[in-house]
Design a protein around this motif. Structure first.
Motif, PDB file in Angstrom:
ATOM      1  N   ASP A   6       0.863  -1.182   0.000  1.00 47.27           N
ATOM      2  CA  ASP A   6       0.000   0.000   0.000  1.00 47.27           C
ATOM      3  C   ASP A   6       0.899   1.232   0.000  1.00 47.27           C
ATOM      4  O   ASP A   6       1.429   1.636   1.040  1.00 47.27           O
ATOM      5  CB  ASP A   6      -0.917  -0.020   1.221  1.00 47.27           C
ATOM      6  N   ARG A   7       1.086   1.820  -1.165  1.00 45.60           N
ATOM      7  CA  ARG A   7       2.020   2.948  -1.297  1.00 45.60           C
ATOM      8  C   ARG A   7       1.501   4.209  -0.611  1.00 45.60           C
ATOM      9  O   ARG A   7       2.257   5.113  -0.317  1.00 45.60           O
ATOM     10  CB  ARG A   7       2.334   3.196  -2.760  1.00 45.60           C
ATOM     11  N   ASP A   8       0.201   4.275  -0.358  1.00 48.81           N
ATOM     12  CA  ASP A   8      -0.338   5.411   0.383  1.00 48.81           C
ATOM     13  C   ASP A   8       0.002   5.302   1.868  1.00 48.81           C
ATOM     14  O   ASP A   8       0.075   6.308   2.570  1.00 48.81           O
ATOM     15  CB  ASP A   8      -1.855   5.501   0.218  1.00 48.81           C
ATOM     16  N   ARG A   9       0.217   4.090   2.323  1.00 48.20           N
ATOM     17  CA  ARG A   9       0.514   3.853   3.730  1.00 48.20           C
ATOM     18  C   ARG A   9       2.021   3.797   4.002  1.00 48.20           C
ATOM     19  O   ARG A   9       2.480   4.158   5.071  1.00 48.20           O
ATOM     20  CB  ARG A   9      -0.143   2.555   4.165  1.00 48.20           C
ATOM     21  N   CYS A  10       2.797   3.343   3.006  1.00 51.16           N
ATOM     22  CA  CYS A  10       4.246   3.172   3.166  1.00 51.16           C
ATOM     23  C   CYS A  10       4.895   4.503   3.555  1.00 51.16           C
ATOM     24  O   CYS A  10       4.604   5.553   2.977  1.00 51.16           O
ATOM     25  CB  CYS A  10       4.853   2.653   1.864  1.00 51.16           C
ATOM     26  N   ILE A  11       5.794   4.432   4.547  1.00 55.14           N
ATOM     27  CA  ILE A  11       6.527   5.635   4.969  1.00 55.14           C
ATOM     28  C   ILE A  11       8.002   5.545   4.591  1.00 55.14           C
ATOM     29  O   ILE A  11       8.787   6.419   4.945  1.00 55.14           O
ATOM     30  CB  ILE A  11       6.379   5.871   6.484  1.00 55.14           C
ATOM     31  N   GLY A  12       8.387   4.461   3.912  1.00 51.58           N
ATOM     32  CA  GLY A  12       9.776   4.317   3.477  1.00 51.58           C
ATOM     33  C   GLY A  12      10.739   3.958   4.585  1.00 51.58           C
ATOM     34  O   GLY A  12      11.910   4.321   4.515  1.00 51.58           O
ATOM     35  N   ALA A  13      10.273   3.248   5.576  1.00 52.58           N
ATOM     36  CA  ALA A  13      11.151   2.857   6.687  1.00 52.58           C
ATOM     37  C   ALA A  13      12.233   1.876   6.230  1.00 52.58           C
ATOM     38  O   ALA A  13      13.298   1.799   6.823  1.00 52.58           O
ATOM     39  CB  ALA A  13      10.333   2.243   7.819  1.00 52.58           C
ATOM     40  N   GLY A  14      11.934   1.104   5.193  1.00 52.85           N
ATOM     41  CA  GLY A  14      12.927   0.191   4.630  1.00 52.85           C
ATOM     42  C   GLY A  14      13.106  -1.113   5.380  1.00 52.85           C
ATOM     43  O   GLY A  14      14.005  -1.891   5.055  1.00 52.85           O
ATOM     44  N   GLN A  15      12.280  -1.378   6.350  1.00 54.60           N
ATOM     45  CA  GLN A  15      12.425  -2.611   7.124  1.00 54.60           C
ATOM     46  C   GLN A  15      12.196  -3.845   6.261  1.00 54.60           C
ATOM     47  O   GLN A  15      12.849  -4.873   6.449  1.00 54.60           O
ATOM     48  CB  GLN A  15      11.461  -2.614   8.317  1.00 54.60           C
ATOM     49  N   CYS A  16      11.294  -3.740   5.286  1.00 53.40           N
ATOM     50  CA  CYS A  16      11.045  -4.884   4.402  1.00 53.40           C
ATOM     51  C   CYS A  16      12.281  -5.188   3.554  1.00 53.40           C
ATOM     52  O   CYS A  16      12.650  -6.350   3.384  1.00 53.40           O
ATOM     53  CB  CYS A  16       9.833  -4.633   3.519  1.00 53.40           C
ATOM     54  N   ALA A  17      12.928  -4.145   3.037  1.00 57.05           N
ATOM     55  CA  ALA A  17      14.127  -4.351   2.209  1.00 57.05           C
ATOM     56  C   ALA A  17      15.277  -4.902   3.043  1.00 57.05           C
ATOM     57  O   ALA A  17      16.089  -5.685   2.538  1.00 57.05           O
ATOM     58  CB  ALA A  17      14.521  -3.044   1.535  1.00 57.05           C
ATOM     59  N   LEU A  18      15.352  -4.519   4.289  1.00 54.24           N
ATOM     60  CA  LEU A  18      16.392  -5.057   5.163  1.00 54.24           C
ATOM     61  C   LEU A  18      16.110  -6.511   5.530  1.00 54.24           C
ATOM     62  O   LEU A  18      17.028  -7.312   5.645  1.00 54.24           O
ATOM     63  CB  LEU A  18      16.501  -4.213   6.442  1.00 54.24           C
ATOM     64  N   THR A  19      14.848  -6.830   5.694  1.00 54.57           N
ATOM     65  CA  THR A  19      14.466  -8.174   6.120  1.00 54.57           C
ATOM     66  C   THR A  19      14.465  -9.169   4.960  1.00 54.57           C
ATOM     67  O   THR A  19      14.904 -10.305   5.126  1.00 54.57           O
ATOM     68  CB  THR A  19      13.066  -8.135   6.768  1.00 54.57           C
ATOM     69  N   ALA A  20      13.985  -8.749   3.805  1.00 55.53           N
ATOM     70  CA  ALA A  20      13.896  -9.636   2.634  1.00 55.53           C
ATOM     71  C   ALA A  20      14.478  -8.906   1.414  1.00 55.53           C
ATOM     72  O   ALA A  20      13.748  -8.503   0.511  1.00 55.53           O
ATOM     73  CB  ALA A  20      12.449 -10.047   2.399  1.00 55.53           C
ATOM     74  N   PRO A  21      15.800  -8.732   1.366  1.00 49.13           N
ATOM     75  CA  PRO A  21      16.420  -7.926   0.303  1.00 49.13           C
ATOM     76  C   PRO A  21      16.331  -8.529  -1.091  1.00 49.13           C
ATOM     77  O   PRO A  21      16.593  -7.827  -2.062  1.00 49.13           O
ATOM     78  CB  PRO A  21      17.879  -7.813   0.767  1.00 49.13           C
ATOM     79  N   LYS A  22      15.959  -9.791  -1.211  1.00 46.66           N
ATOM     80  CA  LYS A  22      15.796 -10.396  -2.532  1.00 46.66           C
ATOM     81  C   LYS A  22      14.390 -10.200  -3.071  1.00 46.66           C
ATOM     82  O   LYS A  22      14.113 -10.530  -4.217  1.00 46.66           O
ATOM     83  CB  LYS A  22      16.135 -11.887  -2.480  1.00 46.66           C
ATOM     84  N   VAL A  23      13.516  -9.661  -2.242  1.00 50.33           N
ATOM     85  CA  VAL A  23      12.112  -9.467  -2.626  1.00 50.33           C
ATOM     86  C   VAL A  23      11.761  -7.977  -2.700  1.00 50.33           C
ATOM     87  O   VAL A  23      11.109  -7.537  -3.645  1.00 50.33           O
ATOM     88  CB  VAL A  23      11.166 -10.180  -1.640  1.00 50.33           C
ATOM     89  N   PHE A  24      12.225  -7.195  -1.716  1.00 51.21           N
ATOM     90  CA  PHE A  24      11.843  -5.783  -1.627  1.00 51.21           C
ATOM     91  C   PHE A  24      13.041  -4.871  -1.862  1.00 51.21           C
ATOM     92  O   PHE A  24      14.166  -5.207  -1.554  1.00 51.21           O
ATOM     93  CB  PHE A  24      11.279  -5.468  -0.234  1.00 51.21           C
ATOM     94  N   THR A  25      12.745  -3.703  -2.375  1.00 51.10           N
ATOM     95  CA  THR A  25      13.731  -2.635  -2.485  1.00 51.10           C
ATOM     96  C   THR A  25      12.999  -1.335  -2.221  1.00 51.10           C
ATOM     97  O   THR A  25      11.817  -1.343  -1.868  1.00 51.10           O
ATOM     98  CB  THR A  25      14.402  -2.633  -3.879  1.00 51.10           C
ATOM     99  N   GLN A  26      13.702  -0.224  -2.366  1.00 50.60           N
ATOM    100  CA  GLN A  26      13.066   1.083  -2.204  1.00 50.60           C
ATOM    101  C   GLN A  26      13.267   1.875  -3.479  1.00 50.60           C
ATOM    102  O   GLN A  26      14.351   1.856  -4.071  1.00 50.60           O
ATOM    103  CB  GLN A  26      13.663   1.825  -1.012  1.00 50.60           C
ATOM    104  N   ASP A  27      12.225   2.579  -3.904  1.00 45.59           N
ATOM    105  CA  ASP A  27      12.334   3.375  -5.125  1.00 45.59           C
ATOM    106  C   ASP A  27      13.083   4.674  -4.842  1.00 45.59           C
ATOM    107  O   ASP A  27      13.585   4.890  -3.734  1.00 45.59           O
ATOM    108  CB  ASP A  27      10.950   3.620  -5.737  1.00 45.59           C
ATOM    109  N   ASP A  28      13.201   5.518  -5.829  1.00 46.67           N
ATOM    110  CA  ASP A  28      13.965   6.761  -5.689  1.00 46.67           C
ATOM    111  C   ASP A  28      13.402   7.685  -4.613  1.00 46.67           C
ATOM    112  O   ASP A  28      14.119   8.520  -4.070  1.00 46.67           O
ATOM    113  CB  ASP A  28      14.017   7.501  -7.027  1.00 46.67           C
ATOM    114  N   ASP A  29      12.121   7.537  -4.300  1.00 41.82           N
ATOM    115  CA  ASP A  29      11.499   8.345  -3.253  1.00 41.82           C
ATOM    116  C   ASP A  29      11.571   7.670  -1.885  1.00 41.82           C
ATOM    117  O   ASP A  29      11.084   8.214  -0.899  1.00 41.82           O
ATOM    118  CB  ASP A  29      10.039   8.635  -3.604  1.00 41.82           C
TER     119      ASP A  29
END
Length: 62
Positions: A6-29
């Motif tokens: 949910d991109r309206d809810r996401c605050i860009g904390a990055g915990q998902c990318a840290l936890t599952a780096p082969k699945v999640f990343t963060q965009d330029d924003d």
């Protein structure tokens, strides 16, 4: 396993990318997004942990 962010809810904390780096990343924003080809790297336990650690519950599984 269907992963939704949910991109309206996401605050860009990055915990998902840290936890599952082969699945999640963060965009330029800084918002979470799925990596291309993430389906090949799906590890149910790791993705469930990424969902659990998201501070705003922006990720859901179906």
């Amino acid at each position: 396993m269907q992963i939704s962010i949910d991109r309206d809810r996401c605050i860009g904390a990055g915990q998902c990318a840290l936890t599952a780096p082969k699945v999640f990343t963060q965009d330029d924003d800084g918002f979470s997004e799925l990596l291309p080809g993430y389906e090949e790297a799906l590890d149910g336990a790791t993705v469930k942990e990424a969902v659990r650690v998201c501070p705003v519950q922006a990720i859901s599984l179906d």
